[in-house]
Design an enzyme around this catalytic site. Structure first.
Site, mmCIF file in Angstrom:
data_model
loop_
_atom_site.group_PDB
_atom_site.id
_atom_site.type_symbol
_atom_site.label_atom_id
_atom_site.label_comp_id
_atom_site.label_asym_id
_atom_site.label_seq_id
_atom_site.Cartn_x
_atom_site.Cartn_y
_atom_site.Cartn_z
ATOM 1 C CE LYS A 116 -4.488 -1.705 1.325
ATOM 2 N NZ LYS A 116 -5.753 -1.725 1.980
ATOM 3 C CE LYS A 208 -6.367 -7.782 -1.861
ATOM 4 N NZ LYS A 208 -6.909 -7.432 -0.594
ATOM 5 C CE LYS A 211 -13.096 -2.423 0.594
ATOM 6 N NZ LYS A 211 -12.976 -2.325 1.837
HETATM 7 N N1 AQP Z 1 -10.100 -10.704 -3.306
HETATM 8 C C1 AQP Z 1 -10.378 -10.930 -2.204
HETATM 9 N N2 AQP Z 1 -10.776 -11.814 -1.773
HETATM 10 C C2 AQP Z 1 -11.150 -12.781 -0.670
HETATM 11 N N3 AQP Z 1 -11.214 -11.767 0.448
HETATM 12 C C3 AQP Z 1 -10.963 -10.798 0.171
HETATM 13 N N4 AQP Z 1 -11.079 -9.560 1.132
HETATM 14 C C4 AQP Z 1 -10.513 -8.560 0.503
HETATM 15 N N5 AQP Z 1 -10.357 -8.741 -0.897
HETATM 16 C C5 AQP Z 1 -10.608 -10.030 -0.818
HETATM 17 C C6 AQP Z 1 -11.552 -9.542 2.641
HETATM 18 O O1 AQP Z 1 -12.399 -8.863 2.606
HETATM 19 C C7 AQP Z 1 -12.510 -8.281 4.249
HETATM 20 C C8 AQP Z 1 -12.394 -6.824 4.304
HETATM 21 O O2 AQP Z 1 -11.511 -6.411 3.461
HETATM 22 P P1 AQP Z 1 -10.973 -4.972 3.860
HETATM 23 O O3 AQP Z 1 -11.989 -3.925 2.967
HETATM 24 O O4 AQP Z 1 -11.057 -4.522 5.254
HETATM 25 O O5 AQP Z 1 -9.691 -4.688 3.193
HETATM 26 P P2 AQP Z 1 -8.658 -5.105 2.151
HETATM 27 O O6 AQP Z 1 -8.270 -6.587 2.170
HETATM 28 O O7 AQP Z 1 -7.807 -4.184 2.229
HETATM 29 O O8 AQP Z 1 -9.818 -4.772 0.867
HETATM 30 P P3 AQP Z 1 -9.193 -4.491 -0.569
HETATM 31 O O9 AQP Z 1 -10.519 -4.743 -1.535
HETATM 32 O O10 AQP Z 1 -8.122 -5.175 -0.999
HETATM 33 O O11 AQP Z 1 -8.991 -2.973 -0.205
HETATM 34 P P4 AQP Z 1 -7.896 -2.264 -1.039
HETATM 35 O O12 AQP Z 1 -7.751 -2.183 -2.288
HETATM 36 O O13 AQP Z 1 -7.892 -0.752 -0.204
HETATM 37 O O14 AQP Z 1 -6.533 -2.788 -0.512
HETATM 38 C C9 AQP Z 1 -10.975 -8.940 4.911
HETATM 39 O O15 AQP Z 1 -11.635 -10.149 5.564
HETATM 40 C C10 AQP Z 1 -10.265 -9.231 3.537
HETATM 41 O O16 AQP Z 1 -9.606 -10.619 3.676
#
Ligand code: AQP
Length: 354
Positions: A116, A208, A211
């Site tokens: 990040k 992955k 968002k």
């Molecule tokens: N691609 C994924 N597959 C399975 N699980 C996922 N999670 C996130 N992406 C995937 C799970 O969703 C929960 C909440 O995640 P979060 O929003 O708190 O944070 P994150 O993991 O940082 O989500 P993103 O979408 O990847 O956001 P960005 O792009 O900002 O980094 C967690 O349980 C996570 O494991």
């Protein structure tokens, strides 16, 4: 509080664009956990969200949107505790104490920070670096025994266990002296698994689903309507071969593996079972079946999210009730932690003592 065998905690950041990965890897599993003999706490982790700058007005909307997604997916706010992190001050308080337990070397190994922060590390917020310590506090303020998360959170869960273990060791005598036996914090079990523990981008099977991916076509958002879901699935990257009949044949085919995994998770079965049905099929046919399935499962959630979002006062009331119930669990934990580390706690006010 009724005595439960397990205490489940998990959180989702209100950073916009909740997607299929968040749903299948986390929220859908939160719903399933409600069938266990467990007190479940599901938290909208707004303090984590501001580790990257958020527009304040948008953030408020996103907190309500994640709450609406929780409820629309089937989390029952009477049974589970649904709240946003910033309403329960014990998260921040415990994070500070854990900052003094966690070691710099441990945090330096965290890959999510490296991803990040990117190349501009000197300019990253201290909060982004400290994110995993706050996450440990989120979990351990409730002394949670189980945390359902996607695979990307595995390393952070290991750090949570390291912090719990070090706290239990560093303060072992004091923990015993205060009558808490040999360990105050549990070594929380991560619950990671199923066919959608890591949902990948629809445009690149090595990344992955996320968002923050600049391409909206890389993900299915929970707010996408049926037409958009269909369009994104049809455009999803694939390879020219037909689907194999066994999972062995998915090796080296990340996009095929991802779509089969998504199908399996949505239909609550396994990759093996999906391939028994679709082995030998061309992607055009399989994608058609996946569109139908995704729309069938996601359209009701989408509609319910819209309905709930039209009543922000109701969402705010759910969060306020959840925060009160969460604090009733976290406050005694923090009182005990303060006693264990040697702080003098505020007793009754002098005026009240008389
Ligand atoms: N691609 C994924 N597959 C399975 N699980 C996922 N999670 C996130 N992406 C995937 C799970 O969703 C929960 C909440 O995640 P979060 O929003 O708190 O944070 P994150 O993991 O940082 O989500 P993103 O979408 O990847 O956001 P960005 O792009 O900002 O980094 C967690 O349980 C996570 O494991």
């Amino acid at each position: 509080m009724a005595a439960f065998k397990e205490l489940v905690f998990s959180g989702v950041q209100p950073t916009g664009n909740l997607h299929l990965g968040n749903y299948l890897g986390a929220i859908k599993r939160f719903v399933e956990m409600q069938a266990r003999d467990a007190q479940c706490l599901y938290c909208v982790v707004d303090m984590h969200a501001i580790t990257l700058w958020q527009d304040p007005e948008a953030l408020r909307g996103q907190i309500r949107e994640v709450t609406a997604a929780f409820l629309a997916a089937g989390i029952d706010p009477k049974k589970s505790i649904v709240f946003n992190q910033s309403q329960v001050p014990q998260h921040a308080e415990l994070a500070w104490i854990f900052n003094c337990v966690a070691r710099l070397g441990w945090l330096n190994r965290m890959t999510q920070f490296k991803d990040k922060a990117g190349k501009d590390r000197e300019n990253a917020s201290i909060g982004l670096y400290d994110y995993p310590v706050l996450m440990a506090a989120d979990i351990l303020a409730y002394r949670a025994t189980h945390v359902p998360v996607g695979e990307d959170q595995k390393q952070h869960l290991e750090l949570t266990r390291d912090i719990a273990q070090k706290f239990n060791t560093d303060f072992g005598d004091s923990i015993r002296a205060h009558g808490h036996g040999d360990g105050f914090f549990p070594l929380t079990e991560p619950l990671i698994g199923g066919p959608a523990a890591r949902v990948m981008s629809l445009r690149d099977g090595s990344k992955k689903m996320s968002k923050s991916d600049p391409s909206d076509n890389s993900r299915i958002n929970l707010t996408d309507d049926s037409d958009l879901i269909a369009q994104k699935v049809r455009k999803a990257k694939t390879d020219p071969d037909a689907l194999p009949s066994e999972t062995e044949g998915l090796k080296g085919r990340p996009e095929a593996d991802n779509l089969v995994g998504i199908f399996a998770a949505l239909s609550e079965t396994t990759r093996e079972a999906v391939l028994q049905q679709y082995g030998g099929a061309q992607f055009s046919a399989f994608k058609g079946a996946l569109v139908d399935l995704a729309v069938e499962k996601l359209a009701p959630i989408n509609a319910e999210m819209k309905r709930l979002s039209a009543d922000p006062a109701h969402i705010d009331a759910v969060l306020a009730d959840g925060a009160e119930r969460a604090e009733a669990i976290a406050a005694p934990t923090l009182d005990a932690v303060k006693d264990i580390v040697g702080f003098v706690r505020r007793g009754p006010r002098l005026s009240a003592v008389g």
